[in-house]
Design an enzyme around this catalytic site. Sequence first.
Site, PDB file in Angstrom:
ATOM      1  N   LYS A  90      86.206  20.315  33.192  1.00 51.34           N
ATOM      2  CA  LYS A  90      87.360  19.924  33.628  1.00 51.34           C
ATOM      3  C   LYS A  90      86.967  18.588  34.674  1.00 51.34           C
ATOM      4  O   LYS A  90      87.334  18.752  36.185  1.00 51.34           O
ATOM      5  CB  LYS A  90      88.098  20.817  34.878  1.00 51.34           C
ATOM      6  CG  LYS A  90      88.746  21.800  33.757  1.00 51.34           C
ATOM      7  CD  LYS A  90      89.937  22.573  34.094  1.00 51.34           C
ATOM      8  CE  LYS A  90      90.259  23.877  32.993  1.00 51.34           C
ATOM      9  NZ  LYS A  90      89.730  24.657  32.084  1.00 51.34           N
ATOM     10  N   ARG A  91      85.422  17.702  34.348  1.00 55.94           N
ATOM     11  CA  ARG A  91      85.051  16.942  36.093  1.00 55.94           C
ATOM     12  C   ARG A  91      85.829  16.116  35.318  1.00 55.94           C
ATOM     13  O   ARG A  91      86.363  15.512  34.652  1.00 55.94           O
ATOM     14  CB  ARG A  91      83.410  16.663  35.423  1.00 55.94           C
ATOM     15  CG  ARG A  91      82.539  17.968  34.460  1.00 55.94           C
ATOM     16  CD  ARG A  91      81.973  18.530  36.419  1.00 55.94           C
ATOM     17  NE  ARG A  91      81.138  19.281  36.630  1.00 55.94           N
ATOM     18  CZ  ARG A  91      81.282  20.696  36.457  1.00 55.94           C
ATOM     19  NH1 ARG A  91      83.004  21.525  36.170  1.00 55.94           N
ATOM     20  NH2 ARG A  91      80.709  20.899  36.517  1.00 55.94           N
TER      21      ARG A  91
END
Length: 325
Positions: free
Chosen positions: A120-121
């Site tokens: 979830k960058r």
Amino acid sequence: MNYTNIKYNIATQMKKDSFSARLTQKIQAKQTPVLVGLDPRFELIPDSLKKSVDTQNPFAVATLFERFCKAIIDIISPLVPGVKPQCAFFEQLGVPGMQCLSNIIEYARQNDLLVILDGKRNDIGSTASAYANAYLGSNSIWKADALTVSPYLGDDSLSPFVQLAEERQAGIFVLVKTSNAGGAMFQDLVSNNKPIYQYVAEYVERLSEESCSLNQLTYYGNVGAVVGATWSTQLSELRSIMKKVWFLVPGYGSQGGTAADVAGAFDENGLGAIVNNSRGILFAHRSARYSDLFGENQWEKAVETATRQMIESLAAETSAGKLKT
């Protein structure tokens, strides 16, 4: 909402080794869209494996996590197309945990599994470029086939991921409607009579359309969406908006999602979605359904049985059953 139109130099013919094509091929070869999440939790790992492991020693815990995850891969690799390691469980151990994650990714690739890294960058453009460079593709440091990303810094934060994914035949999955109940706090906010998640969905559809093959080697693009199994109504609604988008569907199993709940994610051929199950498979030996049948000493058999039963449930209650014909 005003979107910047992002254009990329995408080949007129999608290569057969593009992420979308590889995902399609893996799903068809294994005849199932099941994705196994690798979320090692010390307290749930079989006692026989963690006996005498010092919880205060990150090297010892990382060694345990690696042994456990590799054992899981040995069991499920003949059955499913891919795995989804969750970065957080490894990052909490510092350097030993990150080395463990690297080893597990490599082991999964050796076992012919696609690796969707759940990190979830995202960040501003230059930092997003660094994240994309780190994680995406077989020539990156982390060698992930795909990465989960957040859209809430806007289009200029997504464009580095999309562009590098195209260059490296990798994929991304953008958070659209997450499986947790709290996600509705912002994702369901309404602007001009439309919830925010629908704006995100429309944008993801546009990005995916731009990466689709013109000769239809695969119907779907390399930009996917995360849509939770816990929102079955919205899942079907979002499929009508995102017609060219692969769905990564979390929330199956321990979070309450069922095979019937995810039916709307698939197209008529059983493609278009990959459904993740983490705790329900990794720690099946602790569930009421399998604990009496197998017990701690047969935890591997519980993992295999839970995987096979998920495969059969999806085949029976969704169009994924057509993958077996």
